[in-house]
Enzyme design. Structure first.
Site: not given
Ligand code: IPE
Ligand code: IPE
Ligand code: MG
Length: 247
Positions: A27, A75
């Site tokens: 993340d 997502n």
């Molecule tokens: C969890 O991260 C999903 C992945 C890392 C693939 P998200 O960024 O989607 O989770 P939230 O929305 O912060 O809970």
């Molecule tokens: C994790 O990084 C990757 C996926 C969920 C695919 P994010 O895209 O959630 O990054 P932040 O949390 O918005 O910084």
């Molecule tokens: Mg995230």
């Protein structure tokens, strides 16, 4: 010879107390990009480089199972361009890395419903699974269109179906049998779960499997997560006292 900080940390790891299964919620890609005034996909692109490195580091350390959360069932709520960007990077990752992964005797497996993925990434993923199916050094388990609640509901439906078909009796259902119906049926529960980026939550990740997992949270965004950070998590894990409800 002077050792760099990663080598120093690595030396401190007790090879007899390694976690068998390490899971990572990758993340912070978006925030990493935002900080640099770049589009979110630039963060995913940089994050992919960390995947390449951490797979190699985990494999060299003889971690047997590595689970990576790449794309959740939630997502899909993201803008179309971002989703397309992530899918393109997934295809790029497999095209770039599959040979090396295969040479390193790593087996690629996926948790999540692949059917919802667009054709190109789905086919690449299926090719990777097929090519590496007999490999045995490490299992690289990738969460794609994965959600813990989805996984549990799917397990319940499949159990009911097997009961209806007479393959199973209600009395047969216990914790072990239930876990056989999860995507992770051939994996032990994670020993260590790492979540970078500063968020202290599971975001629907491996809800059934993390009952006794050790959690490690750090503020580093995934695109900044280096070999050292992985070793730090392992060292922290080795300092924990796991009790599983006992004394
Ligand atoms: C969890 O991260 C999903 C992945 C890392 C693939 P998200 O960024 O989607 O989770 P939230 O929305 O912060 O809970
Ligand atoms: C994790 O990084 C990757 C996926 C969920 C695919 P994010 O895209 O959630 O990054 P932040 O949390 O918005 O910084
Ligand atoms: Mg995230």
């Amino acid at each position: 010879m002077r050792l760099n900080s990663a080598q120093e940390l690595r030396k401190k790891i007790d090879p007899m107390k390694l976690p068998k299964h390490v899971a990572i919620i990758m993340d912070g890609n978006g925030r990493w990009a935002k900080k640099r005034h770049l589009p979110r996909t630039a963060g995913h692109q940089e994050g992919m480089k960390r995947v390449v490195e951490i797979v190699e580091v985990a494999n060299k350390l003889n971690i047997e199972y590595l689970s990576l959360y790449a794309f959740s069932t939630e997502n899909w709520k993201r803008p179309k361009e971002e989703i397309q960007g992530i899918m393109k990077i997934l295809v790029q990752y497999i095209r770039m890395e599959l040979e090396r992964i295969h040479k390193n005797n790593i087996k690629i497996q996926v948790m999540g419903d692949l059917k919802r993925l667009p054709d190109a990434p789905r086919k690449e993923v299926e090719r990777a699974i097929e090519k590496t199916k007999n490999n045995s050094k490490m299992i690289l388990n990738i969460g794609l269109n994965y959600g813990g609640r989805d996984e549990i509901v799917r397990a319940v439906k499949n159990i009911l179906e097997d009961i209806e078909m007479g393959k199973l009796k209600k009395e047969d259902i216990d914790k072990e049998l239930f876990s056989q119906y999860l995507y992770t049926h051939n994996l032990p529960d994670p020993d260590l779960l790492i979540r970078p980026s500063g968020e202290i939550r599971l975001s629907n990740f491996m809800l059934y499997q993390v009952a006794y997992t050790e959690f490690y949270f750090c503020d580093t965004y995934w695109p900044d997560f280096k070999e050292e950070d992985f070793y730090k998590a392992i060292l922290e894990y080795q300092s924990r006292n796991r009790r599983f409800g006992g004394v």
